[in-house]
Design an enzyme around this catalytic site. Structure first.
Site, PDB file in Angstrom:
ATOM      1  N   LYS A 215       0.841  -1.211   0.000  1.00 51.88           N
ATOM      2  CA  LYS A 215       0.000   0.000   0.000  1.00 51.88           C
ATOM      3  C   LYS A 215       0.868   1.251   0.000  1.00 51.88           C
ATOM      4  O   LYS A 215       0.633   2.194  -0.764  1.00 51.88           O
ATOM      5  CB  LYS A 215      -0.891   0.000   1.242  1.00 51.88           C
ATOM      6  CG  LYS A 215      -1.595   1.311   1.471  1.00 51.88           C
ATOM      7  CD  LYS A 215      -2.099   1.478   2.881  1.00 51.88           C
ATOM      8  CE  LYS A 215      -1.023   2.002   3.825  1.00 51.88           C
ATOM      9  NZ  LYS A 215      -1.531   2.372   5.153  1.00 51.88           N
ATOM     10  N   SER A 216       1.873   1.248   0.867  1.00 49.67           N
ATOM     11  CA  SER A 216       2.681   2.462   1.042  1.00 49.67           C
ATOM     12  C   SER A 216       3.482   2.785  -0.209  1.00 49.67           C
ATOM     13  O   SER A 216       3.584   3.950  -0.612  1.00 49.67           O
ATOM     14  CB  SER A 216       3.617   2.281   2.239  1.00 49.67           C
ATOM     15  OG  SER A 216       2.861   2.224   3.434  1.00 49.67           O
TER      16      SER A 216
ATOM     17  N   ARG B  44      -8.845  11.985  12.526  1.00 51.19           N
ATOM     18  CA  ARG B  44      -7.378  11.906  12.648  1.00 51.19           C
ATOM     19  C   ARG B  44      -6.742  13.283  12.427  1.00 51.19           C
ATOM     20  O   ARG B  44      -7.306  14.140  11.765  1.00 51.19           O
ATOM     21  CB  ARG B  44      -6.845  10.860  11.645  1.00 51.19           C
ATOM     22  CG  ARG B  44      -7.333   9.459  12.014  1.00 51.19           C
ATOM     23  CD  ARG B  44      -6.978   8.413  10.970  1.00 51.19           C
ATOM     24  NE  ARG B  44      -5.556   8.176  10.888  1.00 51.19           N
ATOM     25  CZ  ARG B  44      -5.004   7.335  10.013  1.00 51.19           C
ATOM     26  NH1 ARG B  44      -5.775   6.675   9.147  1.00 51.19           N
ATOM     27  NH2 ARG B  44      -3.699   7.144   9.993  1.00 51.19           N
TER      28      ARG B  44
ATOM     29  N   SER C  15       2.859  11.474  13.376  1.00 52.31           N
ATOM     30  CA  SER C  15       2.809  10.683  12.143  1.00 52.31           C
ATOM     31  C   SER C  15       3.940  11.100  11.234  1.00 52.31           C
ATOM     32  O   SER C  15       4.243  12.301  11.126  1.00 52.31           O
ATOM     33  CB  SER C  15       1.475  10.929  11.423  1.00 52.31           C
ATOM     34  OG  SER C  15       1.510  10.383  10.122  1.00 52.31           O
TER      35      SER C  15
ATOM     36  N   ASP D  37       2.537  -0.743  12.464  1.00 55.30           N
ATOM     37  CA  ASP D  37       1.399  -1.430  11.830  1.00 55.30           C
ATOM     38  C   ASP D  37       1.391  -2.928  12.149  1.00 55.30           C
ATOM     39  O   ASP D  37       0.398  -3.612  11.899  1.00 55.30           O
ATOM     40  CB  ASP D  37       1.409  -1.247  10.305  1.00 55.30           C
ATOM     41  CG  ASP D  37       0.917   0.131   9.879  1.00 55.30           C
ATOM     42  OD1 ASP D  37       0.551   0.941  10.758  1.00 55.30           O
ATOM     43  OD2 ASP D  37       0.909   0.405   8.660  1.00 55.30           O
TER      44      ASP D  37
ATOM     45  N   LYS E  87      -4.733   6.187  14.811  1.00 57.15           N
ATOM     46  CA  LYS E  87      -4.848   5.544  13.486  1.00 57.15           C
ATOM     47  C   LYS E  87      -6.335   5.313  13.190  1.00 57.15           C
ATOM     48  O   LYS E  87      -7.170   6.113  13.601  1.00 57.15           O
ATOM     49  CB  LYS E  87      -4.057   4.249  13.483  1.00 57.15           C
ATOM     50  CG  LYS E  87      -2.596   4.433  13.866  1.00 57.15           C
ATOM     51  CD  LYS E  87      -1.697   4.512  12.680  1.00 57.15           C
ATOM     52  CE  LYS E  87      -0.252   4.658  13.131  1.00 57.15           C
ATOM     53  NZ  LYS E  87       0.660   4.843  12.027  1.00 57.15           N
TER      54      LYS E  87
ATOM     55  N   ARG F  85      -5.791   2.107  18.584  1.00 57.05           N
ATOM     56  CA  ARG F  85      -5.393   0.694  18.451  1.00 57.05           C
ATOM     57  C   ARG F  85      -4.926   0.087  19.772  1.00 57.05           C
ATOM     58  O   ARG F  85      -5.046  -1.127  19.958  1.00 57.05           O
ATOM     59  CB  ARG F  85      -4.294   0.551  17.377  1.00 57.05           C
ATOM     60  CG  ARG F  85      -4.850   0.710  15.979  1.00 57.05           C
ATOM     61  CD  ARG F  85      -3.798   0.558  14.897  1.00 57.05           C
ATOM     62  NE  ARG F  85      -4.440   0.398  13.598  1.00 57.05           N
ATOM     63  CZ  ARG F  85      -3.818   0.467  12.435  1.00 57.05           C
ATOM     64  NH1 ARG F  85      -2.518   0.697  12.386  1.00 57.05           N
ATOM     65  NH2 ARG F  85      -4.482   0.299  11.308  1.00 57.05           N
TER      66      ARG F  85
ATOM     67  N   LYS G 234      -9.718  -2.049   3.198  1.00 63.59           N
ATOM     68  CA  LYS G 234      -8.864  -0.841   3.196  1.00 63.59           C
ATOM     69  C   LYS G 234      -7.517  -1.118   2.555  1.00 63.59           C
ATOM     70  O   LYS G 234      -7.009  -0.297   1.789  1.00 63.59           O
ATOM     71  CB  LYS G 234      -8.682  -0.340   4.639  1.00 63.59           C
ATOM     72  CG  LYS G 234      -7.891   0.956   4.729  1.00 63.59           C
ATOM     73  CD  LYS G 234      -7.867   1.480   6.144  1.00 63.59           C
ATOM     74  CE  LYS G 234      -7.295   2.890   6.233  1.00 63.59           C
ATOM     75  NZ  LYS G 234      -5.863   2.983   6.059  1.00 63.59           N
TER      76      LYS G 234
END
Ligand SMILES: O=C(O)C1=C[C@@H](OP(=O)(O)O)[C@@H](O)[C@H](O)C1
Ligand SMILES: C=C(OP(=O)(O)O)C(=O)O
Length: 426
Positions: free
Chosen positions: A29-30, A130, A175, A313, A340, A344, A410
Site C-alpha cells: 500500500k505504502s 485523525r 505521524s 502497523d 490511526k 489501536r 482498506k
C-alpha cells in the site's frame, strides 16, 4: 472470497495441521501510493507493476486523477500507467475524497497546495477524526492559504496555493506521513523544501521509503529536504506488502508451520519486514533471501520486550502472537497508534480481554500475557488491522468470530481467502 462476498460476521476454525507453503501477497500500500503520486507529478508516462488494488489505493487513484494525471488501469495485471501533470499549471477548483486513507490524505494535501487554485480534501468519519494540524501549519508557513471549515486541524480542509517552499518546522511524533507528503511535493516548490523536526520522528522507515521512491523517479531527497526539480517518468515494480506479510509470518510462528512470503527480499524498502526479527527473538526460525522471507515455527515462543515505533502497523499482529508465547510481551514506543483507524492500543487490549486474555494498556503500548482465547466474537472498530490480527487467534482456538470482516478492504480485500488457503482451511 473478496470483501464483497464476505458475511457481516465471519466464523473461523482452527488449523488441522501446521501449514507448509509459499504465499504471493498483493503489492505494498505504502509504495503503491507513493509511486502513484510521484508518477502523477512526473514528466512523461510511467508504468507501475505489482500495484495494490484496495480502498486506500483506489482513493489515491481518484486523487491523482483529480490532480490532472491520466490514469489507465489493468487490475488483472496489477498494472497502472500514469501520464503525469504539472499541478502548478492547473486552473479551477478540485476536490479529493481520501476515504479512510491516511497516506492519500497526507500525501495529497501538499500536492494540492502546489496548485494556484482551491482544492478541497475530505475523507470518511474515521479519517475526519485523525490529525492534520501539523501539515496545515507547515503549508501555511510555505505560502498556502488553508481553510478549516469544520474543526482546526481536521478534515475537511480547503487549500489554495501555490506554496513557494523554503524552510519549515514540523513535529514528528504524531505521524511520519506529514513529512512524507511535504517531501514528495517539495521538488515542485519554487524554493525546494527543508524541514526541521521539532519532535522525535515516528515510523522512520516510511520516510526512508519516501526518499527511495522519489529517487526512483529521478529526484534525490535526504528525508529532510529536497531541491527544486521535476520527477521523471519511469517503470516501477512494487514489492508485496510487508505489513500484510506479518499476518502470514505470525501464522507460521503460532501454528508451528512454515510460511514463505515470496518477493519480500533482503533489499525491501519496507520497515515492516523487521517484524520477522521480532518473531526470531521470540524463538521462531527466520530465513531471509534475495527473493523471499520464511518463518518456521515449532518450538516454544518466548515473550519479548520490544519498541515498535518503527513498525507500528505490526503491533496488533504481535499482540496475537504474544497470546501464544510462554511469558509476557511488552510493546513500547507506539502511543501514536491511538490516532490511526481507531485507538489501536485500547482496541487490542479490550478485545484480548473479551477473549479472557490478560492484557494491559500503557500510555506508550501494551502488555499481553499468554493464555487460551475463549470462544469470542471480536469487534473490529472498522480497523482492517484489528480484523486481520484477531483472526490469528482462530489458528489454535475454536469459536473465534470476526465482526465486520469487510473492513479489510482498506488494504487487503482478499485477506480471509488468502489466509484460509495458506493455512489449508475451507
Ligand atoms: O507512510 C506510510 O505509508 C505509512 C506510515 C505509517 O503511518 P504513521 O507515519 O502515521 O505512523 C503507517 O502506519 C501507515 O500505514 C503507512
Ligand atoms: C495506519 C494505516 O493506514 P493509513 O495511516 O495510511 O490510513 C494502516 O494501514 O494501518
Amino acid at each position: 472470497m473478496s470483501e464483497n462476498s464476505l458475511p457481516s460476521v465471519i466464523a473461523l476454525s482452527p488449523v488441522e495441521q501446521p501449514p507448509d507453503t509459499t504465499v504471493q501477497l498483493p503489492g505494498s500500500k505504502s509504495i503503491t501510493n507513493r509511486a502513484l503520486l510521484c508518477a502523477a507529478l512526473a514528466e512523461g508516462t510511467s508504468t507501475l507493476t505489482g500495484v495494490l488494488f484496495a480502498d486506500d489505493t483506489r482513493a489515491m487513484l481518484g486523487a491523482i486523477t483529480a490532480l490532472g494525471a491520466q490514469v489507465t488501469v489493468d487490475e488483472a495485471a496489477a498494472t497502472v500507467t500514469v501520464r503525469g501533470t504539472d499541478p502548478r499549471a492547473a486552473a479551477g477548483p478540485v476536490s479529493v475524497f481520501a476515504n479512510q486513507s491516511g497516506t492519500t490524505a497526507r500525501f495529497l494535501l501538499p500536492a494540492l497546495a502546489l496548485r494556484p487554485a482551491r482544492g478541497v480534501l475530505d475523507g470518511d468519519a474515521q479519517l475526519r477524526a485523525r490529525p492534520f494540524g501539523p501539515q496545515v501549519e507547515a503549508l501555511r508557513t510555505l505560502g498556502a492559504r488553508v481553510e478549516e471549515p469544520a474543526e482546526a486541524g481536521r478534515l475537511p480542509l480547503a487549500v489554495t496555493g501555490p506554496v513557494h517552499g523554503g524552510r519549515v518546522s514540523l513535529p514528528g511524533h504524531l505521524s511520519s506521513q506529514f513529512l512524507s507528503g511535504l517531501l514528495m511535493a517539495g521538488p515542485l516548490m519554487r524554493d525546494g523544501l527543508t524541514v526541521e523536526l521539532t519532535s522525535a520522528l515516528v515510523s522512520v522507515p516510511y520516510v526512508t521509503m519516501t526518499a527511495a521512491v522519489m529517487a526512483a523517479f529521478g529526484v534525490p531527497a535526504d528525508g529532510l529536504g529536497v531541491a527544486p526539480g521535476r520527477y521523471r517518468a519511469t517503470e516501477y515494480a512494487i514489492e508485496p506488502d510487508a505489513s500484510a506479510a506479518s499476518y502470514f509470518l505470525a501464522a507460521a510462528a503460532i501454528t508451528g508451520g512454515r510460511i514463505t512470503v515470496a518477493g519480500l527480499g533482503t533489499g525491501s524498502l519496507q520497515g515492516d519486514v523487521r517484524f520477522a526479527d521480532v518473531l526470531e527473538r521470540m524463538g521462531a526460525r527466520v530465513s531471509r533471501g534475495a527473493d523471499g522471507i520464511t518463518v518456521t515455527g515449532g518450538g516454544p515462543l518466548r515473550g519479548v520486550d520490544v519498541d515498535m515505533a518503527d513498525i507500528s502497523d505490526t503491533a496488533q499482529t504481535l499482540a496475537a502472537v504474544a497470546v501464544h508465547a510462554d511469558g509476557p510481551t511488552r510493546v513500547r514506543g507506539i502511543g501514536f497508534i491511538r490516532r490511526k483507524e481507531t485507538d489501536r492500543l485500547a482496541a487490542v487490549v479490550t478485545e484480548l480481554r473479551r477473549a479472557g486474555i490478560d492484557a494491559e494498556e500503557h500510555e506508550d503500548g501494551f502488555t499481553v500475557r499468554p493464555g487460551r482465547p475463549a470462544p469470542t466474537r471480536f469487534d473490529t472498530y472498522g480497523d482492517h488491522r484489528m480484523a486481520m490480527s484477531l483472526s490469528l487467534l482462530s489458528l489454535r482456538s475454536p469459536g473465534i468470530e470476526i465482526d465486520n470482516p469487510r473492513c479489510v478492504a482498506k488494504t487487503y480485500p482478499d485477506f480471509f481467502a488468502d489466509l484460509s488457503r495458506a493455512t489449508a482451511r475451507a
